[in-house]
Each structure stands twice: as structure tokens, then as C-alpha cells.
Design a protein around this motif. Structure first.
Motif, PDB file in Angstrom:
ATOM      1  N   LEU A 277       7.365  -3.731  -2.203  1.00 28.32           N
ATOM      2  CA  LEU A 277       6.631  -2.480  -2.014  1.00 28.32           C
ATOM      3  C   LEU A 277       6.021  -2.404  -0.623  1.00 28.32           C
ATOM      4  O   LEU A 277       6.115  -1.371   0.064  1.00 28.32           O
ATOM      5  CB  LEU A 277       5.530  -2.357  -3.069  1.00 28.32           C
ATOM      6  N   LEU A 278       5.406  -3.490  -0.181  1.00 30.47           N
ATOM      7  CA  LEU A 278       4.752  -3.491   1.118  1.00 30.47           C
ATOM      8  C   LEU A 278       5.758  -3.457   2.267  1.00 30.47           C
ATOM      9  O   LEU A 278       5.572  -2.719   3.242  1.00 30.47           O
ATOM     10  CB  LEU A 278       3.852  -4.729   1.245  1.00 30.47           C
ATOM     11  N   MET A 279       6.844  -4.210   2.144  1.00 26.37           N
ATOM     12  CA  MET A 279       7.823  -4.252   3.229  1.00 26.37           C
ATOM     13  C   MET A 279       8.645  -2.968   3.306  1.00 26.37           C
ATOM     14  O   MET A 279       8.980  -2.501   4.394  1.00 26.37           O
ATOM     15  CB  MET A 279       8.736  -5.470   3.059  1.00 26.37           C
ATOM     16  N   ARG A 280       8.962  -2.393   2.169  1.00 30.13           N
ATOM     17  CA  ARG A 280       9.737  -1.148   2.184  1.00 30.13           C
ATOM     18  C   ARG A 280       8.914  -0.010   2.789  1.00 30.13           C
ATOM     19  O   ARG A 280       9.470   0.932   3.355  1.00 30.13           O
ATOM     20  CB  ARG A 280      10.188  -0.790   0.764  1.00 30.13           C
ATOM     21  N   ASN A 281       7.597  -0.102   2.660  1.00 37.05           N
ATOM     22  CA  ASN A 281       6.701   0.942   3.179  1.00 37.05           C
ATOM     23  C   ASN A 281       5.827   0.377   4.288  1.00 37.05           C
ATOM     24  O   ASN A 281       4.629   0.621   4.342  1.00 37.05           O
ATOM     25  CB  ASN A 281       5.848   1.495   2.032  1.00 37.05           C
ATOM     26  N   HIS A 282       6.463  -0.356   5.196  1.00 42.43           N
ATOM     27  CA  HIS A 282       5.735  -1.113   6.205  1.00 42.43           C
ATOM     28  C   HIS A 282       4.958  -0.248   7.195  1.00 42.43           C
ATOM     29  O   HIS A 282       4.065  -0.737   7.870  1.00 42.43           O
ATOM     30  CB  HIS A 282       6.706  -2.014   6.979  1.00 42.43           C
ATOM     31  N   ASN A 283       5.275   1.037   7.268  1.00 41.38           N
ATOM     32  CA  ASN A 283       4.599   1.904   8.239  1.00 41.38           C
ATOM     33  C   ASN A 283       3.356   2.591   7.662  1.00 41.38           C
ATOM     34  O   ASN A 283       2.819   3.505   8.274  1.00 41.38           O
ATOM     35  CB  ASN A 283       5.571   2.970   8.755  1.00 41.38           C
ATOM     36  N   GLN A 284       2.903   2.164   6.485  1.00 47.50           N
ATOM     37  CA  GLN A 284       1.757   2.828   5.881  1.00 47.50           C
ATOM     38  C   GLN A 284       0.968   1.867   5.001  1.00 47.50           C
ATOM     39  O   GLN A 284       1.487   0.838   4.554  1.00 47.50           O
ATOM     40  CB  GLN A 284       2.216   4.019   5.034  1.00 47.50           C
ATOM     41  N   VAL A 285      -0.287   2.232   4.767  1.00 49.63           N
ATOM     42  CA  VAL A 285      -1.136   1.492   3.832  1.00 49.63           C
ATOM     43  C   VAL A 285      -0.838   1.987   2.424  1.00 49.63           C
ATOM     44  O   VAL A 285      -0.750   3.191   2.188  1.00 49.63           O
ATOM     45  CB  VAL A 285      -2.628   1.727   4.150  1.00 49.63           C
ATOM     46  N   ILE A 286      -0.669   1.061   1.498  1.00 53.63           N
ATOM     47  CA  ILE A 286      -0.496   1.435   0.096  1.00 53.63           C
ATOM     48  C   ILE A 286      -1.820   1.168  -0.613  1.00 53.63           C
ATOM     49  O   ILE A 286      -2.361   0.058  -0.543  1.00 53.63           O
ATOM     50  CB  ILE A 286       0.641   0.648  -0.574  1.00 53.63           C
ATOM     51  N   THR A 287      -2.333   2.179  -1.271  1.00 52.79           N
ATOM     52  CA  THR A 287      -3.652   2.059  -1.887  1.00 52.79           C
ATOM     53  C   THR A 287      -3.637   1.061  -3.048  1.00 52.79           C
ATOM     54  O   THR A 287      -2.600   0.800  -3.657  1.00 52.79           O
ATOM     55  CB  THR A 287      -4.149   3.414  -2.413  1.00 52.79           C
ATOM     56  N   ARG A 288      -4.795   0.547  -3.352  1.00 60.44           N
ATOM     57  CA  ARG A 288      -4.939  -0.378  -4.470  1.00 60.44           C
ATOM     58  C   ARG A 288      -4.494   0.287  -5.773  1.00 60.44           C
ATOM     59  O   ARG A 288      -3.847  -0.349  -6.607  1.00 60.44           O
ATOM     60  CB  ARG A 288      -6.395  -0.830  -4.593  1.00 60.44           C
ATOM     61  N   GLU A 289      -4.852   1.565  -5.940  1.00 61.30           N
ATOM     62  CA  GLU A 289      -4.507   2.271  -7.174  1.00 61.30           C
ATOM     63  C   GLU A 289      -3.003   2.343  -7.366  1.00 61.30           C
ATOM     64  O   GLU A 289      -2.472   2.091  -8.464  1.00 61.30           O
ATOM     65  CB  GLU A 289      -5.110   3.681  -7.168  1.00 61.30           C
ATOM     66  N   VAL A 290      -2.280   2.698  -6.303  1.00 63.86           N
ATOM     67  CA  VAL A 290      -0.822   2.811  -6.395  1.00 63.86           C
ATOM     68  C   VAL A 290      -0.191   1.444  -6.654  1.00 63.86           C
ATOM     69  O   VAL A 290       0.702   1.305  -7.497  1.00 63.86           O
ATOM     70  CB  VAL A 290      -0.239   3.456  -5.119  1.00 63.86           C
TER      71      VAL A 290
END
Length: 228
Positions: A163-176
Motif C-alpha cells: 500500500l505504501l510503495m504503490r502510493n509512494h507520492n502521498q501520505v496514507i491516513t491511519r484510517e485508510v
């Protein structure tokens, strides 16, 4: 039919549970959300072969979600599920970027047939390998390497890192992250995410470097794009 990765956006709890159960019986993978904003977030963060999108969703209607996904370049097959059977509504749905529509009430076999048809037409665009710094994540075989050395990960550890690497250009919230990793109906404590991040860091970080997973205080996590 091969396994299809499906996002179901349906706010009717009874219908959502039924469709999810029946699709899983066909060995498909299903994420179920109940409002339009969640549908958009899920579709943006993960790859889905097919998105089943109810027209009348709370938060943001299906028509708006579909348009935004296409504007973002999301190529998943989209099926509208709607009680609106007027030609103008059907045309609006297809013009927004949907591939097909099905009118309530419907037979489950009809929905399966439409999923099969879209799956045949759509070319899967899931990136097989994600490279960041000296990390290589192979999403086909669920394998992480650093400098050609395999790092063993548990299922949850791998899911977090993908999840983090696929969306490396953004912060992923704790909730998501919490919802994607554990789902809605769970008794997992709030600090489970932090504990999981700590386990992954222990496996992948070098003693002399900064952590690859960056904590954005009060918001969530992202991968560090500067040197680690």
C-alpha cells in the motif's frame, strides 16, 4: 473463471452482504464500502479489475465517483448498479466512463456474466514490480528484495508495504490503512498499526539509516523518497 479483484460500493447493508458473500463463493476477492468517498479512496489506492458502483451512494454519488476515477486515469472496469432505468440515466452513466450497467432488481447470474465480460475486455494494468531506492517489491509473487536479498514478510507486513510503495507520492491516513488492513468489523486495537509498522521497520531498515517508512504525525504514513 479466474479470480477477479472487485470493489463493491453499496450502501444497502443487506444487499451488500449478499453480493459480497456470493462473489466470494465464486472465489473472487471483494472489498465492500458503503459510501462514495470511501469508494473513491479505495479505488485510488488499490488495483481492482472491476468496480461495482451503486448510483445513489451517500457522501458522493456513483456518477461523480466514476467521473473522478476516470479523470485520475483509473482503468478498472466499472459496472453501475442502479434503480434508474431511463435511457437518459443509462447514457449519463456510460458517458461518465462506466463500462456497463445493471438495473435493480437483478439476478446474480446476470451480474456474474457482466463481470466476466468486462474482465475479458479489460487489460490488467497492475504494475508487476515497484522499485524505490534499492527496494524491489514484486506484487505478482509477493516478494520484497533489498540489494537482491529477499526479506521475509508476513501477510499483513506485505500488505502494508505494498500500500505504501504503490502510493509512494502521498501520505496514507491511519484510517485508510486500518480499514484496508483489518476491515471495518474488527476488534483490533488502535495501536495495532503502529505495532505493525515497527515490525516492518525492524525487518527492512538499516541500523545506520533513516526509516524507509516515514511517520507523518497526526495523519498517517508514507515511504521516504529521500535516501534511507
Amino acid at each position: 473463471m479466474e479470480t477477479v479483484n472487485i470493489l463493491l460500493a453499496e450502501d444497502d447493508v443487506r444487499l451488500g452482504k449478499l453480493i459480497t458473500h456470493l462473489l466470494q463463493k465464486e472465489f473472487h476477492r471483494v472489498d465492500w464500502v458503503k459510501d462514495g468517498r470511501e469508494a473513491y479512496q479505495y479505488a485510488r489506492l488499490s488495483h481492482y479489475d472491476v468496480i461495482i458502483l451503486d448510483w445513489m451512494l451517500p457522501g458522493e454519488n456513483g456518477l461523480s465517483v466514476c467521473k473522478k476515477l476516470r479523470e485520475k486515469g483509473i482503468q478498472s472496469g466499472i459496472i453501475f448498479v442502479t434503480a434508474k432505468d431511463a435511457n437518459d440515466n443509462i447514457i449519463s452513466g456510460l458517458d461518465s466512463g462506466a463500462d456497463d450497467y445493471i438495473v435493480k432488481p437483478f439476478e446474480f447470474n446476470e451480474l456474474l456474466a457482466r463481470i466476466r465480460a468486462i474482465s475479458r475486455r479489460k487489460e490488467k494494468k497492475l504494475e508487476d514490480v515497484i522499485r524505490i531506492h534499492n527496494f524491489i517489491l514484486n506484487v505478482t509473487i509477493h516478494e520484497l528484495k533489498r540489494n537482491d536479498e529477499i526479506i521475509e514478510l508476513s501477510k499483513k507486513e506485505y500488505q502494508l508495504l505494498e500500500l505504501l510503495m504503490r502510493n509512494h507520492n502521498q501520505v496514507i491516513t491511519r484510517e485508510v490503512l486500518f480499514e484496508k488492513l483489518w476491515g471495518y468489523d474488527t476488534e483490533v486495537s488502535d495501536n495495532a498499526l503502529d505495532a505493525l509498522v515497527k515490525l516492518v521497520r525492524k525487518k527492512i531498515d538499516l541500523p545506520e539509516g533513516r526509516s524507509f517508512i516515514q511517520n507523518v504525525r497526526g495523519i498517517g504514513y508514507k515511504v521516504r523518497m529521500s535516501d534511507v
